[in-house]
Scaffold this active site. Sequence first.
Site, PDB file in Angstrom:
ATOM      1  N   SER A 218       0.857  -1.324   0.093  1.00 25.90           N
ATOM      2  CA  SER A 218       0.054  -0.077  -0.019  1.00 25.90           C
ATOM      3  C   SER A 218       0.910   1.318   0.073  1.00 25.90           C
ATOM      4  O   SER A 218       1.738   1.298   1.097  1.00 25.90           O
ATOM      5  CB  SER A 218      -0.786   0.031   1.181  1.00 25.90           C
ATOM      6  OG  SER A 218      -0.357  -0.090   2.403  1.00 25.90           O
ATOM      7  N   GLY A 220       0.279   4.590  -0.127  1.00 26.41           N
ATOM      8  CA  GLY A 220      -0.647   5.765   0.216  1.00 26.41           C
ATOM      9  C   GLY A 220      -1.550   6.234  -0.899  1.00 26.41           C
ATOM     10  O   GLY A 220      -2.182   5.377  -1.543  1.00 26.41           O
ATOM     11  N   GLY A 223      -2.053   4.251  -4.404  1.00 26.97           N
ATOM     12  CA  GLY A 223      -2.700   3.136  -4.251  1.00 26.97           C
ATOM     13  C   GLY A 223      -1.897   1.879  -3.970  1.00 26.97           C
ATOM     14  O   GLY A 223      -1.102   1.843  -2.880  1.00 26.97           O
ATOM     15  N   GLY A 249      -5.463   1.479   5.342  1.00 24.43           N
ATOM     16  CA  GLY A 249      -4.803   0.252   4.932  1.00 24.43           C
ATOM     17  C   GLY A 249      -5.691  -1.146   5.474  1.00 24.43           C
ATOM     18  O   GLY A 249      -5.822  -2.217   4.887  1.00 24.43           O
ATOM     19  N   ASP A 250      -6.554  -1.040   6.666  1.00 25.15           N
ATOM     20  CA  ASP A 250      -7.316  -2.022   7.134  1.00 25.15           C
ATOM     21  C   ASP A 250      -8.275  -2.037   6.264  1.00 25.15           C
ATOM     22  O   ASP A 250      -8.983  -3.291   5.930  1.00 25.15           O
ATOM     23  CB  ASP A 250      -7.587  -1.680   8.496  1.00 25.15           C
ATOM     24  CG  ASP A 250      -6.759  -1.376   9.514  1.00 25.15           C
ATOM     25  OD1 ASP A 250      -5.430  -2.162   9.290  1.00 25.15           O
ATOM     26  OD2 ASP A 250      -6.661  -0.706  10.222  1.00 25.15           O
TER      27      ASP A 250
END
Lengths: 306, 306
Positions: A218, A220, A223, A249-250
């Site tokens: 990931s 930020g 993407g 992120g989760d």
Amino acid sequence: MILTVTLNTALDVTYRVPRLLPHASHRVADVAERPGGKGLNVARVLAALGHEVTATGFAGGRTGAAVRELLRAGSPGVVDALAPCAGTTRRTVAVVDAASGDTTQFNEPGPPITAPEWSRFLAGYESLLAGARAVALCGSLPPGVPVGAYALLVRTARAAGVPVLLDTGGEPLRRGVAARPDVIKPNAAELAELTGSRDPLPATRDARRRGARAVVASLGPDGLLAATPEGTWRAAPPRALAGNPTGAGDSAVAGLLSGLAEGLDWPARLARAVALSAATVASPTAGDFDPRTYEEVRGSVRVSAG
Amino acid sequence: MILTVTLNTALDVTYRVPRLLPHASHRVADVAERPGGKGLNVARVLAALGHEVTATGFAGGRTGAAVRELLRAGSPGVVDALAPCAGTTRRTVAVVDAASGDTTQFNEPGPPITAPEWSRFLAGYESLLAGARAVALCGSLPPGVPVGAYALLVRTARAAGVPVLLDTGGEPLRRGVAARPDVIKPNAAELAELTGSRDPLPATRDARRRGARAVVASLGPDGLLAATPEGTWRAAPPRALAGNPTGAGDSAVAGLLSGLAEGLDWPARLARAVALSAATVASPTAGDFDPRTYEEVRGSVRVSAG
């Protein structure tokens, strides 16, 4: 059902103050509390997407009781299979500066987990796997849990034939990767720490060589970058979204896992993960996703083979 | 027994961090929790001095339960007569910067108190007064409690023939003073706000004219200035003490109240209050007093008529 594991759950407390001034006294205008720890965030998003979800991990003491109570009240779709521990579940305190929107974060240490508590958890984990279509292992380890814990949990899931996603950092990630998880989802810093490379493309490929079947990094606002047995893809939102990246992120993990459980192909999984991340950034409440943004963005995520 | 009233009790949480950096994330090295609110601090010091003490006020929700549990465990000499409320007792979070020793404080709002809860408290207060030799009314008012609350509690104590000390600020102090309490103990800022004068001597005399029988102003390292029907005194420690002033004012209240209950004259009460304050500043734990410093300082406090 989908199983999420949060060994170091937390009671997430958010304070809103007009302006943070070091060494001053602040009247907190607004207090919010929610169940925290990456795996519980993933579980909440999966439940909101309509999946059956069971959450396990540890909860103990007064804050552990609060986490369970808030989980029951706020996420009725999540089945609580948290294991008790004698120690007290940690709090995290996020102080949001209303003027700038910036957050100052204080994370308590997690509860010490004893060897018998860890053994009881492992027994419960094995029986939960019997009913699971996929499992996510998320976040930091509380003190007392062996640093190789995730490697053991990955191997147990693989032995049970359950696809396993690992989202952690540092030494627990390094050891966990060697146990050959189906997916890892490091952020840029975790990926660099694991591989020694700050260049995402070679780093994701290196992480695969270390044992991960697929690596989804990931990055930020840029993407996701995915290196998988079926190919390599980049997936990015159609436009930059302003907001709070907490929990993005989760939400990406929840998107990947739900896509995996539904048998979607990689581009579709990545599009869903990026849309959920963007909708989480755009949500007025940290860690929740905004359904309207999700519906708006999901059709226009740019996925390109690379 | 001596009765202390803490309408806005708190769970005081202290975090120790290496260095506070705004807008960064901090690992908290050390977490401490204790029952808080001025009246509970006063009760703890009175119990340590060997007095029978009963603590009343409000406690509600998970944090209220924590306050009661910690009070029972940590101060066995204090009888818990806290009244329940449906709202949740506030937390205070003090972040101590280990490098500088400076503290950054976050105070949650208190629980909303309903009219029936306030009425039930008043009934309980009246029956507790029947067994009290003195009463201390301490700290802020939670939302929902009328701003004239302390005036009512002062009048009720006077009607029951129980000497009453009031330690608060702002409008609750202004109204409370008019009900003629036996003692008020403002700090310099509270005294200035009450009287409009920043000059302590005329201000303490002005506060007496507003209704307080005796006024004991706490002036930080300069000690106490007392204007009473028996005369005016200054009381100061023999030397400046380095340390944390948190709770020093509460220890002074405990000293004044215990001296009053034991029938000591004003100079002896003031000497005790100054020695307890100094011993609180010198204590390694915020809010506790150091018994060795107390014994050392109590004989050498300088009390002068003025």
